[in-house]
Write a protein that holds these residues in place. Structure first.
Motif, mmCIF file in Angstrom:
data_model
loop_
_atom_site.group_PDB
_atom_site.id
_atom_site.type_symbol
_atom_site.label_atom_id
_atom_site.label_comp_id
_atom_site.label_asym_id
_atom_site.label_seq_id
_atom_site.Cartn_x
_atom_site.Cartn_y
_atom_site.Cartn_z
ATOM 1 N N PHE A 21 -16.032 -18.505 -20.296
ATOM 2 C CA PHE A 21 -15.767 -19.857 -19.694
ATOM 3 C C PHE A 21 -14.558 -20.503 -20.277
ATOM 4 O O PHE A 21 -13.800 -20.054 -20.999
ATOM 5 C CB PHE A 21 -17.140 -20.689 -20.151
ATOM 6 C CG PHE A 21 -18.386 -20.029 -19.725
ATOM 7 C CD1 PHE A 21 -18.940 -20.214 -18.733
ATOM 8 C CD2 PHE A 21 -19.120 -19.487 -20.621
ATOM 9 C CE1 PHE A 21 -20.208 -19.556 -18.015
ATOM 10 C CE2 PHE A 21 -20.304 -18.895 -20.387
ATOM 11 C CZ PHE A 21 -20.890 -18.976 -19.199
ATOM 12 N N SER A 22 -14.176 -21.578 -19.345
ATOM 13 C CA SER A 22 -12.936 -22.163 -19.455
ATOM 14 C C SER A 22 -12.960 -22.953 -20.749
ATOM 15 O O SER A 22 -13.899 -23.421 -21.481
ATOM 16 C CB SER A 22 -12.674 -23.211 -18.396
ATOM 17 O OG SER A 22 -11.537 -24.105 -18.762
ATOM 18 N N GLN A 23 -11.438 -22.449 -21.654
ATOM 19 C CA GLN A 23 -11.383 -23.209 -22.877
ATOM 20 C C GLN A 23 -11.566 -24.874 -22.909
ATOM 21 O O GLN A 23 -11.790 -25.333 -23.784
ATOM 22 C CB GLN A 23 -10.046 -22.839 -23.436
ATOM 23 C CG GLN A 23 -9.927 -21.205 -23.687
ATOM 24 C CD GLN A 23 -10.648 -20.973 -25.004
ATOM 25 O OE1 GLN A 23 -10.783 -21.644 -25.780
ATOM 26 N NE2 GLN A 23 -10.891 -19.669 -25.097
ATOM 27 N N ASP A 24 -11.004 -25.243 -21.567
ATOM 28 C CA ASP A 24 -11.004 -26.706 -21.394
ATOM 29 C C ASP A 24 -12.478 -27.242 -21.435
ATOM 30 O O ASP A 24 -12.598 -28.241 -21.542
ATOM 31 C CB ASP A 24 -10.392 -27.074 -20.331
ATOM 32 C CG ASP A 24 -8.830 -26.713 -20.277
ATOM 33 O OD1 ASP A 24 -8.223 -26.759 -21.491
ATOM 34 O OD2 ASP A 24 -8.286 -26.505 -19.118
ATOM 35 N N HIS A 25 -13.453 -26.399 -20.966
ATOM 36 C CA HIS A 25 -14.969 -26.919 -20.883
ATOM 37 C C HIS A 25 -15.800 -26.028 -21.512
ATOM 38 O O HIS A 25 -16.656 -25.403 -20.700
ATOM 39 C CB HIS A 25 -15.337 -27.109 -19.412
ATOM 40 C CG HIS A 25 -14.274 -28.293 -18.816
ATOM 41 N ND1 HIS A 25 -13.459 -28.164 -17.904
ATOM 42 C CD2 HIS A 25 -14.305 -29.571 -18.812
ATOM 43 C CE1 HIS A 25 -12.625 -29.092 -17.626
ATOM 44 N NE2 HIS A 25 -13.314 -29.905 -18.027
ATOM 45 N N PRO A 26 -15.829 -25.688 -23.015
ATOM 46 C CA PRO A 26 -16.837 -25.028 -23.730
ATOM 47 C C PRO A 26 -18.303 -25.798 -23.423
ATOM 48 O O PRO A 26 -18.518 -26.907 -23.428
ATOM 49 C CB PRO A 26 -16.451 -25.094 -24.931
ATOM 50 C CG PRO A 26 -15.704 -26.325 -25.029
ATOM 51 C CD PRO A 26 -14.935 -26.521 -23.857
ATOM 52 N N TRP A 27 -19.379 -24.974 -23.340
ATOM 53 C CA TRP A 27 -20.589 -25.336 -23.131
ATOM 54 C C TRP A 27 -21.271 -25.826 -24.638
ATOM 55 O O TRP A 27 -21.010 -25.197 -25.392
ATOM 56 C CB TRP A 27 -21.355 -24.491 -22.290
ATOM 57 C CG TRP A 27 -21.736 -22.917 -22.964
ATOM 58 C CD1 TRP A 27 -21.163 -21.804 -22.711
ATOM 59 C CD2 TRP A 27 -22.552 -22.656 -24.066
ATOM 60 N NE1 TRP A 27 -21.560 -20.861 -23.627
ATOM 61 C CE2 TRP A 27 -22.705 -21.264 -24.231
ATOM 62 C CE3 TRP A 27 -24.001 -23.351 -24.257
ATOM 63 C CZ2 TRP A 27 -23.629 -20.555 -25.148
ATOM 64 C CZ3 TRP A 27 -24.803 -22.753 -25.223
ATOM 65 C CH2 TRP A 27 -24.623 -21.390 -25.741
ATOM 66 N N HIS A 28 -21.987 -27.001 -24.316
ATOM 67 C CA HIS A 28 -22.885 -27.502 -25.496
ATOM 68 C C HIS A 28 -24.170 -27.076 -25.259
ATOM 69 O O HIS A 28 -25.041 -26.962 -26.481
ATOM 70 C CB HIS A 28 -22.546 -28.832 -25.466
ATOM 71 C CG HIS A 28 -21.146 -29.315 -25.617
ATOM 72 N ND1 HIS A 28 -20.355 -29.853 -24.816
ATOM 73 C CD2 HIS A 28 -20.171 -29.054 -26.704
ATOM 74 C CE1 HIS A 28 -19.125 -30.137 -25.181
ATOM 75 N NE2 HIS A 28 -19.083 -29.673 -26.427
ATOM 76 N N TYR A 29 -25.000 -26.916 -24.333
ATOM 77 C CA TYR A 29 -26.138 -26.685 -23.835
ATOM 78 C C TYR A 29 -26.224 -25.449 -22.778
ATOM 79 O O TYR A 29 -25.460 -25.394 -21.812
ATOM 80 C CB TYR A 29 -26.991 -27.814 -23.596
ATOM 81 C CG TYR A 29 -26.962 -28.837 -24.304
ATOM 82 C CD1 TYR A 29 -28.013 -28.718 -25.426
ATOM 83 C CD2 TYR A 29 -26.403 -30.223 -24.309
ATOM 84 C CE1 TYR A 29 -28.081 -30.092 -26.180
ATOM 85 C CE2 TYR A 29 -26.617 -31.091 -25.021
ATOM 86 C CZ TYR A 29 -27.167 -30.996 -26.212
ATOM 87 O OH TYR A 29 -27.383 -31.971 -26.890
#
Length: 540
Positions: free
Chosen positions: A157-165
């Motif tokens: 996934f994009s480093q700019d938008h890592p997932w939290h859930y």
């Protein structure tokens, strides 16, 4: 085949456009429609939004027929997988709901997933999808760029938008996890009766999820794979050749194991961005979700542009009428069945229904089981309900459908033959004429009386699939639009929106060079569809 097929079809399509404008049958049954409207106004029916999942904050359409991953994947050969099962077409996000006393858990967050096709057999449903939703909360630090389960989707996934859930939906079961891969809670999964729609409700009883009530914007990654109870992350593996236990079309061990992702553009380039030399997986980019139910502004529709399109359409119609009238005269002494058929169609398009019916009945006497003749006569019979008394109109429509249903029955199986490369041009034409005539009638007659709208949807979608395979873009787009109109008649607004968007997407693929080579009939159909799309803000 494309050129000749397209030419004949567009003669027919002009007729179908004529049918759609025949409002006499509808006006004959105005009492039935008015009665329903009156009941609705008296009862003041209103849906309480928390009962249906909360207010919708975002609906994102995904292109159809892109369920091939990076462009090479094919479904497993297992019989539970129907074509289109893994093709995500609409993703809907609701506002979180609280104090829902009618629920087992009174605080929840609902996400909806709609697919192009549903269960192969609704009586024996198979839950064959594995869906992952990775959620990035804007403004929240930390997060993860690798998948929830190692070796599952085979993507990053994009480093700019890592997932939290991460929400994992495996068949009929679902759970939500944090970025430490700890399970927070189970979620509720509900399938629609036909299997096309999946509703997931995530309980918000855990404090760790309460931030979802206040977050203003987030980004979502949505991935769809084939379900397996035995493989990593419940994702069925991909091999070079498909089998009952694996999909096919693998071109690299770095290729993603997902058939579709939520992405409003072409996903294939993004999903094929892996780098074998550097041992890098493909990087996925998310879509933005606004959680505060900000209403999108209604697009400003240029009335001047609408007038311009209508004027050009009117000019083309006049030119086409003149051309067709001259052709009728040239065919005055026609004797060949093909010429008589063309003359009948020309009579129909120029408004001479009586002569058209005479011609088609004469042709049908020679060839009683010709599906196209049956289809046209069926439509002509139905149109006799125009301005007739209610009983006479019902009789006319029922008589028309007897012909139309026979035309459909005689051409059953043509789509499968086309997929196998075995359908002749004549078979395709007969099937299209049968589908489009019956679809046109199903759209024209009042649904509150005849309940034909759902049948119209199926007819138009099959015609669209034939057009898609045959490379007939205008016909494909027009059929999607007409399927949407039938869905609206059947009070299915969400599905109608999907097919309108797909009509717009196909329409936008038509190039300037294509337009230069179009006949008058084709240009007329192009402008008719353009006008519909432009008036709804779906075309520029």
């Amino acid at each position: 085949m494309k050129a000749s097929l397209g030419k004949i079809i567009f003669i027919s399509i002009s007729f179908f456009a004529f049918i759609f404008c025949t409002l006499g049958i509808v006006s004959s049954f105005i009492f039935g429609e008015s009665l329903q409207q009156m009941l609705n106004s008296i009862l003041h029916l209103r849906i309480y939004e928390p009962y249906v999942g909360g207010k919708i904050v975002s609906s994102i359409f995904d292109p159809m027929y892109d369920d091939t991953g990076s462009g090479t994947l094919v479904y497993p050969s297992h019989t539970t997988f129907a074509e289109g099962n893994l093709d995500l077409v609409l993703y809907t996000v609701h506002e979180p709901v609280f104090n829902a006393a009618w629920q087992d858990f009174n605080e929840y967050w609902q996400l909806d997933f709609e697919f192009r096709t549903g269960f192969k057999n609704a009586d024996e449903p198979n839950y064959n999808k594995s869906i992952y939703v990775y959620i990035h909360l804007d403004g929240k630090i930390g997060g993860e760029t690798k998948t929830l389960f190692e070796q599952a989707e085979n993507i990053s996934f994009s480093q700019d938008h890592p997932w939290h859930y991460a929400l994992s939906i495996a068949g009929k079961e679902a759970a939500i996890f944090n970025s430490n891969r700890e399970k927070i809670d189970l979620a509720e999964v509900v399938y629609s009766s036909d299997g096309k729609k999946i509703i997931v409700r995530i309980p918000l009883r855990k404090k760790e999820l309460h931030c979802l009530y206040t977050v203003e914007t987030m980004h979502h990654y949505v991935l769809v794979g084939a379900y397996s109870a035995l493989d990593f992350g419940n994702i069925l593996p991909i091999e070079k050749r498909k089998s009952r236990t694996s999909g096919g079309g693998l071109v690299s061990r770095f290729a993603p194991k997902v058939y579709d992702v939520l992405y409003e553009k072409d996903q294939s380039q993004m999903l094929s961005s892996w780098n074998e030399d550097d041992f890098e997986l493909s990087i996925l980019y998310p879509v933005k979700i606004n959680m505060k139910n900000v209403q999108s502004r209604t697009p400003l529709i240029s009335q001047a542009k609408i007038k311009e399109i209508k004027d050009e359409k009117k000019l083309l119609e006049a030119l086409l009428y003149k051309q067709q009238s001259e052709r009728i005269q040239n065919l005055k002494n026609a004797s060949l069945d093909s010429e008589l058929n063309e003359r009948a169609l020309l009579f129909l398009h120029t408004g001479n229904k009586k002569e058209a019916e005479n011609q088609f009945k004469m042709l049908l006497e020679k060839d009683p089981n010709n599906p196209s003749y049956l289809a046209y006569i069926g439509s002509l019979e139905s149109m006799k309900g125009e301005n007739a008394a209610v009983i006479a109109a019902v009789d006319a429509v029922n008589k028309g459908y007897a012909y139309l249903d026979k035309a459909i029955q005689l051409t059953d199986g043509v789509l499968e033959k086309l997929k196998n490369g075995e359908a002749s041009e004549a078979e395709l034409l007969h099937r299209l004429n049968a589908l489009l005539n019956r679809g046109g009638n199903s759209q024209a007659v009042p649904n509150s009386v005849f309940l034909k709208a759902a049948q119209g949807v199926q007819d138009y979608l099959e015609a669209a699939e034939i057009a898609h395979i045959s490379g007939l873009q205008i016909l494909e787009a027009q059929c999607y639009w007409d399927a949407a109109i039938c869905l609206l008649l059947d009070d299915k607004k969400s599905e109608a929106g999907i097919w309108k968007r797909e009509a717009a997407r196909i329409f936008q693929q038509i190039s300037e060079s294509d337009l230069e080579n179009y006949s008058l009939e084709e240009r007329q159909e192009f402008l008719s569809l353009y006008l519909h799309l432009f008036e709804e803000g779906l075309a520029e």
